[in-house]
Design a protein around this motif. Sequence first.
Motif, PDB file in Angstrom:
ATOM      1  N   SER A 166      77.601   9.141  51.090  1.00 45.57           N
ATOM      2  CA  SER A 166      78.195   8.279  50.072  1.00 45.57           C
ATOM      3  C   SER A 166      77.121   7.459  49.376  1.00 45.57           C
ATOM      4  O   SER A 166      77.181   7.218  48.172  1.00 45.57           O
ATOM      5  CB  SER A 166      79.273   7.382  50.690  1.00 45.57           C
ATOM      6  OG  SER A 166      78.854   6.057  50.765  1.00 45.57           O
ATOM      7  N   PHE A 167      76.095   7.065  50.138  1.00 48.28           N
ATOM      8  CA  PHE A 167      74.992   6.340  49.511  1.00 48.28           C
ATOM      9  C   PHE A 167      74.282   7.228  48.506  1.00 48.28           C
ATOM     10  O   PHE A 167      73.926   6.807  47.410  1.00 48.28           O
ATOM     11  CB  PHE A 167      74.001   5.869  50.572  1.00 48.28           C
ATOM     12  CG  PHE A 167      72.882   5.053  49.993  1.00 48.28           C
ATOM     13  CD1 PHE A 167      72.977   3.675  49.931  1.00 48.28           C
ATOM     14  CD2 PHE A 167      71.747   5.664  49.482  1.00 48.28           C
ATOM     15  CE1 PHE A 167      71.966   2.933  49.371  1.00 48.28           C
ATOM     16  CE2 PHE A 167      70.734   4.925  48.917  1.00 48.28           C
ATOM     17  CZ  PHE A 167      70.836   3.551  48.863  1.00 48.28           C
ATOM     18  N   GLU A 168      74.089   8.478  48.891  1.00 44.10           N
ATOM     19  CA  GLU A 168      73.385   9.442  48.030  1.00 44.10           C
ATOM     20  C   GLU A 168      74.094   9.585  46.687  1.00 44.10           C
ATOM     21  O   GLU A 168      73.485   9.482  45.621  1.00 44.10           O
ATOM     22  CB  GLU A 168      73.326  10.790  48.748  1.00 44.10           C
ATOM     23  CG  GLU A 168      72.565  11.844  47.999  1.00 44.10           C
ATOM     24  CD  GLU A 168      71.219  12.096  48.638  1.00 44.10           C
ATOM     25  OE1 GLU A 168      71.179  12.249  49.864  1.00 44.10           O
ATOM     26  OE2 GLU A 168      70.222  12.134  47.897  1.00 44.10           O
ATOM     27  N   SER A 169      75.436   9.804  46.737  1.00 39.42           N
ATOM     28  CA  SER A 169      76.154   9.994  45.470  1.00 39.42           C
ATOM     29  C   SER A 169      76.191   8.682  44.706  1.00 39.42           C
ATOM     30  O   SER A 169      76.088   8.668  43.477  1.00 39.42           O
ATOM     31  CB  SER A 169      77.560  10.518  45.733  1.00 39.42           C
ATOM     32  OG  SER A 169      78.369   9.482  46.239  1.00 39.42           O
ATOM     33  N   GLY A 170      76.294   7.567  45.435  1.00 37.17           N
ATOM     34  CA  GLY A 170      76.248   6.263  44.773  1.00 37.17           C
ATOM     35  C   GLY A 170      74.942   6.079  44.053  1.00 37.17           C
ATOM     36  O   GLY A 170      74.896   5.620  42.910  1.00 37.17           O
ATOM     37  N   PHE A 171      73.853   6.489  44.695  1.00 38.28           N
ATOM     38  CA  PHE A 171      72.582   6.282  44.023  1.00 38.28           C
ATOM     39  C   PHE A 171      72.432   7.175  42.807  1.00 38.28           C
ATOM     40  O   PHE A 171      71.898   6.758  41.778  1.00 38.28           O
ATOM     41  CB  PHE A 171      71.385   6.457  44.960  1.00 38.28           C
ATOM     42  CG  PHE A 171      70.147   6.173  44.188  1.00 38.28           C
ATOM     43  CD1 PHE A 171      69.860   4.872  43.842  1.00 38.28           C
ATOM     44  CD2 PHE A 171      69.372   7.189  43.671  1.00 38.28           C
ATOM     45  CE1 PHE A 171      68.785   4.571  43.032  1.00 38.28           C
ATOM     46  CE2 PHE A 171      68.301   6.898  42.849  1.00 38.28           C
ATOM     47  CZ  PHE A 171      68.010   5.586  42.542  1.00 38.28           C
TER      48      PHE A 171
END
Lengths: 272, 544
Positions: free
Chosen positions: A32-37
Amino acid sequence: MTVRVVIGTILIAATMAIVAFVMVNEPARMSSFESGFTGRSVEAGAALFDTNCAICHGVAGQGIENVAPALNAADLFDGSRLKSFGWSGTVKDYVRAAIAGGRPRASAAFAGYPNRMPTWSQQYGGPLRPDQIEYLVDFVMNWQTAALAQAPPPPVVDAVGTDLNTALPAGDAARGDLLFHGKGPGGQFPCSACHSLQAGQTLVGPSLAGIATSAAARKPDYPAEKYLHESVVLPNAYVVETFNPGLMPQTFGAQMTRQDMADIIAFLLTQK
Amino acid sequence: MALFKLHLPILDDIKSKGLKPAMLAKVDDAVVRITAGLNIGDIRSVLRGDTAPRPNPRVKPHADGFWLHMKPTYYHNLVTPLYPEFRLGWLSLYFMVFETLTGVFLMVFYTPSPLVAYENMLNIMSNVPLGLFMRDLHKLGAEWMVLVVALHALRTFLTGNYKKPRQFTWFSGVILLILTIFLSFSGYLLPWDQLSVWAVTIGVSMAEATPTPWPLNLLGEKYLGDPSFIGTAINNIMRGGPQFNASGLLRWYLLHVIGLPLIAFIFIGVHYYKVIIHGHSLPPEAEKVGEDSAKRVPLDQRTYFMPDILTRELFYVALITFFAVFMVTAGGYHAPLEPHADPLVTPLHTTAPWYFLWLQGMLKLGDKVIWGVVAPGVIVGTLIVLPYVEVGPSRRYADRRVGLSAAALVVVALSMLTFMGTPWYAVSSSADQEVVAALVPQTHPGPLRTTPYDELQVGAYDAADWQSAPTPGLKNLLRQYEIELNAAEARDAMFLDGHGRMTIEQWQGNLKKITFDVTWTKPDGKPGEFTQTVYLGADSNYGD
């Protein structure tokens, strides 16, 4: 002491339980952090695109005829454009390479375009940092889904384009006056920001005082209307002495409707 | 004839005693070796809470073991409760270990180069299991460590422990306080985000103000063409050049991971050794004036390290670790990571870390050299020479009214200066920008980015008409917009009749463009306008 040992043991156990819980949730959190970034990178890219790229590729990446190709087009993402000039890498690699290094030579499909894509990465002498290049790449790649799913979006309704032979409707000088000064609907490109109507006053571009008279004399077989038309949609076709080519935005053909063009010409013809 | 003979004594033991007793004896023997003196029976007796037998086997690890050889075998009963020491020294030491462990974890995934440092941060947070957790712990630990060490220094001052014979212990403590602050600060630059570069820029430009004293300035002018060459040199060393660059980052990194920790470990050794040599000082009221009885502990006043102090120390470690872990998980504390460093874009309100806000506050008082270089120098100098100058024999509170009042004044002054260091004090910026910055701050997500993406319906909205907004999120946002506008009108006489508009456009499939447009009237009747554009992605996941 016993109380301390018991509470301390419970605390250590609780700490380890939390860590274990965090550990179990790590894969989900990381993705989720990856897509958020990536989302934030697209945001940063959008701002950079607006200031650096939109002037040639259009605000929505739709491209501007005779200036720069479309970036939200299916042929970029389905690989056919890449194939035409023999790029063997991925689309993303190509987008990154083209932005970072620029395009010193145009591909065959855009051979007639006078402008070359400049170098953007600081690594190759351009103005943007490597991370900024990545944001732009993410922003451009974000068109992929939409571009592949549907035909390219229609250009601005009834845009005047860059063809001088296109027929213009009858002009309304009063509305042209408003547009010239950036007022009313369609008035987002105020000519008056750069062109003064007082003789001899240079804001950015040349003064347009008496333009109706001088326009008729500029080019031998061009009537004043045609000259004015050309000067707006193809500003580099004739550049007034002491001014640099490229100073005036090259994008008005894609941004202005036929009616806007006709009205502005009608207004300018009143400036005798 | 065999070349060598294999002899396993355990087999003989099993043969003579039987399997189970032999194995138990072997395990007991191993435990004695590991604990340097305690067998299983001794440990069980400790855990049962038995009084120590005579001779006391629980002092053996102090004599024979490495880890406990510097620990006293017993303490005075009066120093074992929370007062007078509050365990702050022990916790300071623990935080040093805690920061080292979490720091080494982060080092594994970090490269000190402006090209990849920020990318490494993202990798730590998105691709390294427990990476975010460790980063948050490291950051939180750093903040707490500064706090704990500062409180430890304050406590030492209040109980008068810097006095003879502990002057040098105090001196080494002051060095450790400074090292702690700089350890924390030097870590600031490493993520290479906006926060790091601009916070460190404040610090470095303060150091750059270091004056070049006469006659060096004349020599500098003559031979180097630079009368303030000392400040210039400091600046070049700290930034790697006139601007922050790769060399500058590498220097701060090396300072953070090698330079400062190395000096800190040396001083921790010295400090700890001095503490043990002089003994844990009794509460001021428990001693006769001018007497130091820390090393003479009567038999009936002794608390043995094993097990009382040991369990206390471990208890506090367990407690603080639990709190730290709790804070970074359920507590929602996360180390900030702002956008990539950009030397061309100054964030609206740049502040130093909280423990340097007092310094930033002092800088607002006036001259950079006096308040940024001389004043901090005087403060540190005063702390260092304090025990050698203030030689009054009594540690009792009643006899130290001047000193304690001064300490109280310093604490109050630091609090006030800290407030003055924040953007709320004497920072002028234009009201229109403040209004928009309140909705889309540069340093944290803020109201717009935490509004659900789907509730930001495409359209043009007026802040004054917030009640007619189509979605609750939008309503809330526009209401805040209007509140900020009203606050700006009340605060700023140059900002009259403010109007706020907000336009939301669909920009890409999952990206919206939001334009804020603030218009107002200036006192002379002329209109003012400020526009700011923000893009917001559906998956950007700013949370709340």
